[in-house]
Enzyme design. Structure first.
Site, PDB file in Angstrom:
ATOM      1  N   LYS A 248       4.632   5.069  -9.646  1.00  0.00           N
ATOM      2  CA  LYS A 248       3.675   5.089  -9.385  1.00  0.00           C
ATOM      3  C   LYS A 248       2.408   4.775 -10.171  1.00  0.00           C
ATOM      4  O   LYS A 248       1.587   3.907  -9.654  1.00  0.00           O
ATOM      5  CB  LYS A 248       3.280   6.045  -8.340  1.00  0.00           C
ATOM      6  CG  LYS A 248       4.196   6.156  -7.163  1.00  0.00           C
ATOM      7  CD  LYS A 248       4.300   7.670  -6.405  1.00  0.00           C
ATOM      8  CE  LYS A 248       5.315   7.612  -5.333  1.00  0.00           C
ATOM      9  NZ  LYS A 248       5.476   9.020  -4.745  1.00  0.00           N
TER      10      LYS A 248
ATOM     11  N   ILE B 116      -2.072   7.234   1.567  1.00  0.00           N
ATOM     12  CA  ILE B 116      -3.455   7.304   1.020  1.00  0.00           C
ATOM     13  C   ILE B 116      -3.885   5.765   0.761  1.00  0.00           C
ATOM     14  O   ILE B 116      -3.106   5.192  -0.098  1.00  0.00           O
ATOM     15  CB  ILE B 116      -3.468   8.122  -0.178  1.00  0.00           C
ATOM     16  CG1 ILE B 116      -3.058   9.612   0.173  1.00  0.00           C
ATOM     17  CG2 ILE B 116      -4.888   8.047  -0.886  1.00  0.00           C
ATOM     18  CD1 ILE B 116      -2.930  10.403  -1.387  1.00  0.00           C
TER      19      ILE B 116
ATOM     20  N   GLU C 155      15.078  15.689  -2.170  1.00  0.00           N
ATOM     21  CA  GLU C 155      16.237  15.251  -1.991  1.00  0.00           C
ATOM     22  C   GLU C 155      17.203  15.994  -2.510  1.00  0.00           C
ATOM     23  O   GLU C 155      16.997  16.847  -3.456  1.00  0.00           O
ATOM     24  CB  GLU C 155      16.152  13.741  -2.311  1.00  0.00           C
ATOM     25  CG  GLU C 155      15.168  12.981  -1.789  1.00  0.00           C
ATOM     26  CD  GLU C 155      15.010  11.707  -2.157  1.00  0.00           C
ATOM     27  OE1 GLU C 155      16.172  10.924  -2.631  1.00  0.00           O
ATOM     28  OE2 GLU C 155      14.114  11.049  -2.115  1.00  0.00           O
TER      29      GLU C 155
ATOM     30  N   GLU D 199       0.784  -1.316   0.010  1.00  0.00           N
ATOM     31  CA  GLU D 199       0.151  -0.078  -0.013  1.00  0.00           C
ATOM     32  C   GLU D 199       0.774   1.155   0.113  1.00  0.00           C
ATOM     33  O   GLU D 199       0.519   2.188  -0.650  1.00  0.00           O
ATOM     34  CB  GLU D 199      -0.873   0.275   1.286  1.00  0.00           C
ATOM     35  CG  GLU D 199      -1.901   1.313   1.325  1.00  0.00           C
ATOM     36  CD  GLU D 199      -2.876   1.104   0.137  1.00  0.00           C
ATOM     37  OE1 GLU D 199      -2.787   1.889  -0.802  1.00  0.00           O
ATOM     38  OE2 GLU D 199      -3.856   0.456   0.314  1.00  0.00           O
TER      39      GLU D 199
END
Ligand code: NAP
Ligand code: HSE
Length: 434
Positions: free
Chosen positions: A207, A138, A192, A131
Site C-alpha cells: 500500500k 478511504i 486471515e 481507489e
C-alpha cells in the site's frame, strides 16, 4: 444496448465482489440519478456458480472463462476483484488493451505492475482506477491525484493495515501478548487464517509503495520498501512506550528528499500528540503533509465488504463520467521521475532499545562508550527492573537515542550484543517524530 445503461463485467463475487453487487442494488436509485446512467452487471466471472446464484445473479450471465467477459461488447467496464497476481494481472492488461475500462481493488498487482497496467491503459485509451487498493473505503488515491495535486508532498504516513492496528490496540488496552491478540483478531474475522502478509508488514508495504509512487511521481515497488512486522512487540515494550508518552503503531512511512525517497514499514513509538496516535482498532488513516496544504489526515475503515465496495463503486461512477465527457484515460502514469530509494542504512531515526545487562558498576558506561564510538548519541537511559537469577543479578535498561543513522546503530548493536556484560538485546524499535 440501451444508451442509458453501462455494462459491467465483474470478476469475482467474494467478499468485495458481493459488496459491489449489494451496493449496485441497494443504492441503485441514487447512483442512477447522480450519473444519469444505469449500471448493469452483464457478466460475472466465478469458478463456483453457487456464489453468484446465492446473490440472485442469473446463471446465464455467469461464466468461468474470462474470454466471455472480454468478448462481450456490452461490457464497457471490467471490475477485477479476484485478488492475487495471476490471472488478475493478465486479465486487467487484456481488458485495458482492448479499450475496456478497469476498476480494481488489487494492491498486489497495482503495486508490483503499475507501470505495465498504465501502459496497457494508454494503449487502449482506457481508464484504470484502483481507489480500493489502499485504505479500503478511504478516498486517498483520488485526494493525492486530484484534490491535493498542486502540492509538493513532503511525507505520507499511514496506518494502512487494520489487522495489525487491531492487534496492537488490543495489546495496548488489555496488556495481552502478541499471540493472544492475534487469536482475538482471527476470532473477530479481521485476521486471515494465514495472517503472514498482515503481521509481517507486507500488506502495508504494497500500500505504501502505491501511495509513494503517486505522491512522489517515481515508481516505488514493494521490494523497495524496508519492511519489519509486529511479531516481536511485547507488552513490556508497549508499557515502556506508554510511560514515555508514546503508543506503538505499525507505520507505513514515505518521505521525499532532494534526490531520494525513503519508504519503510515497521512498528514505531509514535508520540501521543501525533494525529495518527488516536487511530485505534481496525481503523486506518493516512497522514499527508504537503508544502501548501500543510498537515491533512484521512480516516476510515481500511477494509471490509461495504467500505471497500464503496470505493470500487465510486471508481466505476468516475469511469462512467469520463466516458460521458469523452475524457477516458485522462489519468495516465504519473511516475515521470526516477528517484532512488534511500538505502536502509542511511535512514535516520530515533530508537528505543531494551537490553538485559549484568547489574554491576561500569556496565552502563561500557555500553554508552560503544554507542559513542559509533556516533550514536543517547537522549535518555532508564533502569526500571532488576532480574534475580541463580547465577547473577541482571537489570533491564531502556535507552532512547537521538536521531541517528540506521547503519551506525546496527553496527553499535552488533558490538553491544557481543559484550560479556550484555545478556540480550530484547528489542529495538524506531521512535517517530512528533
Ligand atoms: P475473496 O473473498 O477471496 O474473493 C475473490 C473471489 O474471486 C472468490 O470468490 C474467488 O473464488 C474468485 N476467484 C479468484 N480467482 C478466480 C479465477 N481465476 N477465476 C474465477 N474466480 C476466481 O477476496 P476479496 O476479499 O473479495 O478481495 C478481492 C480483492 O479486493 C483483492 O485484491 C483484495 O486484496 C482486495 N481488497 C479486499 C479487501 C477486503 O476487505 N476483503 C479490502 C481492500 C481490498 P474461489 O474462492 O473459488 O477462489
Ligand atoms: N488485510 C488488510 C488489513 C485488508 O488488515 O487491513 C485488505 O487490504
Amino acid at each position: 444496448m440501451n444508451s442509458e445503461v453501462v455494462g459491467i463485467g465483474l470478476l469475482g463475487v467474494g467478499t468485495v465482489g458481493s459488496g459491489v453487487v449489494k451496493m449496485l442494488r441497494e443504492n441503485s436509485e441514487e447512483i442512477t440519478q447522480r450519473l444519469g446512467k444505469k449500471l448493469i452487471i452483464k457478466k460475472v466471472l466465478e469458478r463456483d456458480p453457487e456464489k453468484p446464484r446465492r446473490l440472485g445473479i442469473p446463471l446465464e450471465i455467469v461464466t468461468n472463462s474470462f474470454d466471455d467477459v472480454l468478448g462481450d461488447p456490452e461490457v464497457k467496464i471490467v471490475v477485477e476483484l479476484l485478488g492475487g497476481i495471476e490471472p488478475a494481472r493478465q486479465y486487467i492488461i487484456q481488458a485495458l488493451r482492448q479499450g475496456k475500462h478497469v476498476v480494481t481493488a488489487n494492491k498486489d498487482v497495482v503495486a508490483a505492475y503499475g507501470k505495465e497496467l498504465f501502459e496497457a491503459a494508454t494503449a487502449g485509451g482506457a481508464d484504470l482506477y484502483f481507489e480500493a487498493s489502499v485504505g479500503g473505503g478511504i478516498p486517498i488515491i483520488r485526494v493525492l491525484k486530484e484534490s491535493l495535486a498542486a502540492n509538493k508532498f513532503e511525507e505520507v504516513i499511514g496506518i494502512v493495515n487494520g489487522t495489525t492496528n487491531y492487534i496492537l490496540t488490543r495489546m495496548s488496552e488489555e496488556g495481552i501478548d502478541f499471540g493472544e491478540a492475534l487469536r482475538a483478531a482471527q476470532e473477530a474475522g479481521y485476521a486471515e487464517a494465514d495472517p503472514a502478509a498482515d503481521i509481517e508488514g507486507l500488506d502495508a508495504a504494497r500500500k505504501i509503495a502505491i501511495l509513494a509512487s503517486i505522491a512522489f511521481n517515481t515508481r516505488v515497488l514493494p521490494d523497495d520498501v524496508f519492511v519489519e512486522g509486529i511479531t516481536r512487540i511485547t507488552p513490556e515494550d508497549i508499557e515502556y512506550a506508554r510511560e514515555l508518552g508514546y503508543c506503538v503503531k505499525l507505520l507505513a512511512i514515505a518521505r521525499q528528499w532532494e534526490e531520494e525517497v525513503e519508504v519503510r514499514v515497521h512498528p514505531a513509538f509514535l508520540p501521543n500528540s501525533h494525529p495518527l496516535a488516536a487511530v485505534n482498532g481496525v481503523f486506518n488513516a493516512i497522514f499527508v503533509r504537503g508544502n501548501a496544504v500543510g498537515e491533512t489526515m484521512f480516516y476510515g475503515q481500511g477494509a471490509g465488504q461495504m467500505p471497500t465496495a464503496s470505493a470500487v463503486v465510486g471508481d466505476i461512477m468516475q469511469v462512467v463520467r469520463n466516458m460521458e465527457a469523452g475524457s477516458s484515460g485522462r489519468f495516465s502514469c504519473t511516475c515521470y521521475l526516477e528517484k532512488k530509494v534511500r538505502p536502509r542504512g542511511k535512514i535516520t531515526s530515533k530508537y528505543y532499545i531494551r537490553l538485559i545487562v549484568k547489574d554491576r558498576p561500569g556496565v552502563l558506561a561500557s555500553i554508552a562508550g560503544v554507542f559513542g564510538n559509533h556516533n550514536v548519541s543517547l537522549a535518555s537511559v532508564i533502569q526500571k527492573r532488576t532480574i534475580t537469577s541463580s547465577e547473577e543479578q541482571m537489570a533491564e535498561i531502556v535507552l532512547i537515542t537521538h536521531e541517528v543513522e540506521e547503519q551506525n546503530l546496527q553496527d553499535a548493536l552488533t558490538v553491544i550484543s557481543g559484550l560479556s556484560v550484555v545478556g540480550s538485546v530484547e528489542n529495538v524499535i524506531r521512535v517517530e517524530r512528533g
